[in-house]
Motif scaffolding. Structure first.
Motif, PDB file in Angstrom:
ATOM      1  N   PRO A 230      25.509 -15.149  69.534  1.00 34.02           N
ATOM      2  CA  PRO A 230      24.643 -15.940  70.566  1.00 34.02           C
ATOM      3  C   PRO A 230      24.818 -15.030  71.354  1.00 34.02           C
ATOM      4  N   LEU A 231      23.895 -15.696  72.834  1.00 38.87           N
ATOM      5  CA  LEU A 231      23.446 -15.013  73.645  1.00 38.87           C
ATOM      6  C   LEU A 231      24.682 -14.998  74.440  1.00 38.87           C
ATOM      7  N   GLU A 232      25.178 -14.332  74.643  1.00 39.28           N
ATOM      8  CA  GLU A 232      26.544 -14.222  75.979  1.00 39.28           C
ATOM      9  C   GLU A 232      26.731 -13.185  76.368  1.00 39.28           C
ATOM     10  N   ASN A 248      16.794 -16.800  77.546  1.00 39.00           N
ATOM     11  CA  ASN A 248      17.172 -15.837  76.553  1.00 39.00           C
ATOM     12  C   ASN A 248      16.953 -14.367  76.741  1.00 39.00           C
ATOM     13  N   ARG A 249      15.231 -14.018  77.161  1.00 38.96           N
ATOM     14  CA  ARG A 249      15.548 -12.853  77.756  1.00 38.96           C
ATOM     15  C   ARG A 249      15.992 -12.409  78.537  1.00 38.96           C
ATOM     16  N   ARG A 250      16.552 -13.092  79.579  1.00 39.17           N
ATOM     17  CA  ARG A 250      17.521 -12.573  80.521  1.00 39.17           C
ATOM     18  C   ARG A 250      18.957 -12.639  79.836  1.00 39.17           C
ATOM     19  N   THR A 251      19.590 -13.340  79.713  1.00 42.16           N
ATOM     20  CA  THR A 251      21.030 -13.217  79.323  1.00 42.16           C
ATOM     21  C   THR A 251      21.053 -12.099  77.827  1.00 42.16           C
ATOM     22  N   TYR A 252      20.096 -11.886  77.404  1.00 38.11           N
ATOM     23  CA  TYR A 252      20.206 -10.069  76.606  1.00 38.11           C
ATOM     24  C   TYR A 252      19.239  -9.173  76.690  1.00 38.11           C
ATOM     25  N   ALA A 253      19.090  -8.631  77.801  1.00 36.30           N
ATOM     26  CA  ALA A 253      18.856  -7.971  78.854  1.00 36.30           C
ATOM     27  C   ALA A 253      20.338  -7.561  79.546  1.00 36.30           C
ATOM     28  N   ILE A 291      13.033 -11.751  67.162  1.00 35.02           N
ATOM     29  CA  ILE A 291      11.890 -11.915  69.032  1.00 35.02           C
ATOM     30  C   ILE A 291      11.844 -13.479  69.399  1.00 35.02           C
ATOM     31  N   GLN A 292      13.000 -14.378  68.763  1.00 35.75           N
ATOM     32  CA  GLN A 292      13.366 -16.073  68.605  1.00 35.75           C
ATOM     33  C   GLN A 292      14.411 -15.524  69.760  1.00 35.75           C
ATOM     34  N   SER A 293      15.415 -15.008  69.749  1.00 37.99           N
ATOM     35  CA  SER A 293      16.665 -14.431  70.940  1.00 37.99           C
ATOM     36  C   SER A 293      16.769 -13.897  71.621  1.00 37.99           C
ATOM     37  N   GLY A 294      15.473 -13.601  72.748  1.00 38.20           N
ATOM     38  CA  GLY A 294      15.826 -12.778  73.400  1.00 38.20           C
ATOM     39  C   GLY A 294      15.210 -11.026  73.278  1.00 38.20           C
ATOM     40  N   ALA A 295      15.156 -10.738  71.860  1.00 41.70           N
ATOM     41  CA  ALA A 295      14.856  -9.334  70.971  1.00 41.70           C
ATOM     42  C   ALA A 295      13.164  -8.609  71.826  1.00 41.70           C
ATOM     43  N   ASN A 296      12.791  -7.559  71.530  1.00 38.74           N
ATOM     44  CA  ASN A 296      11.539  -7.412  72.267  1.00 38.74           C
ATOM     45  C   ASN A 296      11.382  -6.391  70.825  1.00 38.74           C
ATOM     46  N   ASN A 297      10.401  -5.936  70.242  1.00 39.30           N
ATOM     47  CA  ASN A 297      10.281  -4.993  69.498  1.00 39.30           C
ATOM     48  C   ASN A 297       8.385  -4.407  69.553  1.00 39.30           C
TER      49      ASN A 297
END
Length: 526
Positions: A230-232, A248-253, A291-297
């Motif tokens: 989970p994104l926390e 999501n992206r902000r939390t992941y970052a 990519i659905q949970s904030g990550a990026n490739n």
């Protein structure tokens, strides 16, 4: 596939010479292996700043920039397969872990007759320690980290849990199994509730470093929970990213920044303990980012869970004062796979013997990383998963009176069944067969870039793709129709691998795993 030892003796002698002026002149190098979870290809600063990402990773950038960046490095598309191959040096087709990940209530683990990386290092006198995520099975006591070669273990056994409470629920039909998962060796430890796992695992790794007996070489396997769902993350780590509107992206970052800080703190601890000058740090992802949970490739195609490059082309680098000056600050384009780390660390770095293991699929690539030889690896079997078959293929394949004749024709032709999900890299080429999740089959830029997602145009029911990955690393141009002879050659190679595989082991969940039956925590139940 035999393991090569090209340049092994020369590299070991060079390492000894490099360290001859230090107090560890007669000691083997320490090794710290850091594995990030669900970390996207475009989420490390030295990739992302070229491709629209706002994520900052100053510590990872510095370590990689002073070391060797591995830019032709591959992992598996999901957690358990990568971890099993790291620990065993063997493809998942040879361990029965071809399908999915090991779920919390599944009676499954890396087979007990597989010799592991820490077991081989212990034979060579190393103190072996693990901190973080295990995720290669725990239904038997014999599957646990301290039974598989680690002197000490602090972490969690399952694949995902809450970063603060360390709890995980899992549904089996209508029943919910819920339990706590944080262990010191084999003991459940509840006093860490409320502590954020990235901070906790960093601090526990620093504890290992500070209490290490310097008469022994040190091996640490730090498998962060970050940056898995989970994104926390504590709010302070999101502050630099308030310009990212996607939550999501902000939390992941923020999660990435916290992990990057942890890597910096571990490196500082090595220096303060006087260990850094004789230490090799290896950093790796376990799979592509979801990519659905904030990550990026971006700019790669695909996501975690897919056999597109975005699922398997990993972030990796090696950092060490022991590296030859000629390779520090360089980019390495030699073909390397996660299964290569066992022979590379055991034989190439530690100077140990590889006898006693089953036949390895990994190669000793230390000479390649050190710049003294090209990689002995010429191909990678990304996987063959016979339980993952294109659903749109099955009805037409099995219906009708001609099924038996079609089946017999396949057997007689000795051809690989292209409805099976598989992928193989050979030199510049990559062949991919069977299905992949359609949601993953995109080129998705980071949310903050302002760019738009690109969707592929596919033929209906397409089962085979061929790419020249060297010329087309983004997998934009399918060449299967242009080079049918190459397709046939690689399908034959896949069939050879398939015939040499063991049956898939993916057992049904066992309700006896319910933590309610075991004091409220996940752990062995048989």
């Amino acid at each position: 596939m035999a393991v090569r030892h090209l340049g092994e003796f020369v590299v070991i002698v060079c390492l000894t010479l490099v360290t001859s002026g230090s107090s560890y002149a007669e000691q083997l190098p320490n090794v710290v292996f850091i594995l990030a979870d669900d970390y996207g290809f475009n989420d490390v600063g030295y990739h992302g700043r070229l491709h629209g990402s706002a994520i900052l990773t100053p510590n990872l950038d510095r370590l990689a920039g002073e070391g060797v960046k591995l830019e032709n490095y591959y992992v598996q598309p999901i957690c358990s397969p990568t971890r099993s191959q790291l620990m065993s040096g063997r493809y998942q087709i040879h361990t029965g872990l071809q399908h999915g990940v090991i779920r919390p209530p599944q009676p499954n683990c890396l087979p007990l007759d597989e010799v592991t990386l820490p077991q081989k290092l212990k034979e060579n006198g190393y103190a072996t320690n693990m901190v973080g995520k295990w995720h290669i099975g725990f239904y038997l006591d014999a599957c646990l980290p301290t039974e598989r070669g680690f002197d000490s273990y602090f972490g969690y056994l399952i694949g995902a849990e809450d970063y603060y409470t360390h709890m995980r629920s899992y549904n089996v039909g209508s029943k919910t199994l819920s339990g706590y998962d944080l262990h010191a060796n084999k003991t459940t430890v509840y006093q860490y509730k409320g502590q954020y796992s990235t901070h906790l695992f960093t601090n526990k790794t620093i504890d290992v470093i500070e209490r290490h007996d310097k008469t022994k070489p040190l091996f640490i396997y730090l498998a962060y929970q970050a940056v898995h769902f989970p994104l926390e993350v504590p709010d302070s780590y999101m502050d630099p990213y308030m310009n990212i509107t996607d939550k999501n992206r902000r939390t992941y970052a923020g999660m990435v920044s916290c992990m990057d800080e942890g890597v910096g703190n571990v490196t500082r601890a090595l220096k303060e303990a006087g260990l850094y000058d004789n230490t090799i740090i290896i950093f790796s992802t376990d799979n592509g980012g979801p990519i659905q949970s904030g990550a990026n490739n971006w700019p790669l195609r695909g996501s975690k869970g897919s056999l597109w490059e975005g699922g398997i082309h990993g972030v990796g680098f090696v950092h060490s004062p022991l590296l030859p000056t000629s390779v520090k600050g360089t980019v390495n384009h030699e073909l390397i796979h996660v299964s290569d780390w066992l022979p590379t660390i055991v034989a190439g770095i530690a100077g140990g013997a590889l006898n006693g293991t089953k036949p390895l699929d990994g190669y000793n690539v230390w000479s390649s990383i050190s710049g003294t030889a090209s990689s002995p690896r010429k191909e990678i079997l990304h996987n063959i998963d016979s339980l993952y078959i294109a659903p749109e293929i099955l009805p037409s394949y099995f219906d009708g009176e001609d099924f038996l004749w079609r089946f017999l024709a396949r057997v007689l032709e000795d051809k690989f069944d292209t409805s099976i999900r598989a992928a193989l890299r050979v030199g510049d080429w990559k062949i991919k067969t069977g299905p992949d999740a359609s949601a993953s089959d995109v080129w998705q830029p980071p949310a903050e870039s302002g760019l738009h997602t690109i969707y592929p145009i596919e033929k209906p029911n397409q089962k085979v793709w061929l790419f020249n990955i060297t010329a087309d690393p983004l997998e934009r141009t399918d060449l299967s129709g242009k080079y049918p002879d190459v397709v046939d050659e690689f399908l034959q190679r896949l069939e050879e691998y398939y015939k040499g595989s063991v049956p898939v082991r993916y057992p049904d969940p066992d309700l006896e795993a319910d933590p309610a039956l075991h004091g409220g925590s996940w752990g062995p139940w048989e």
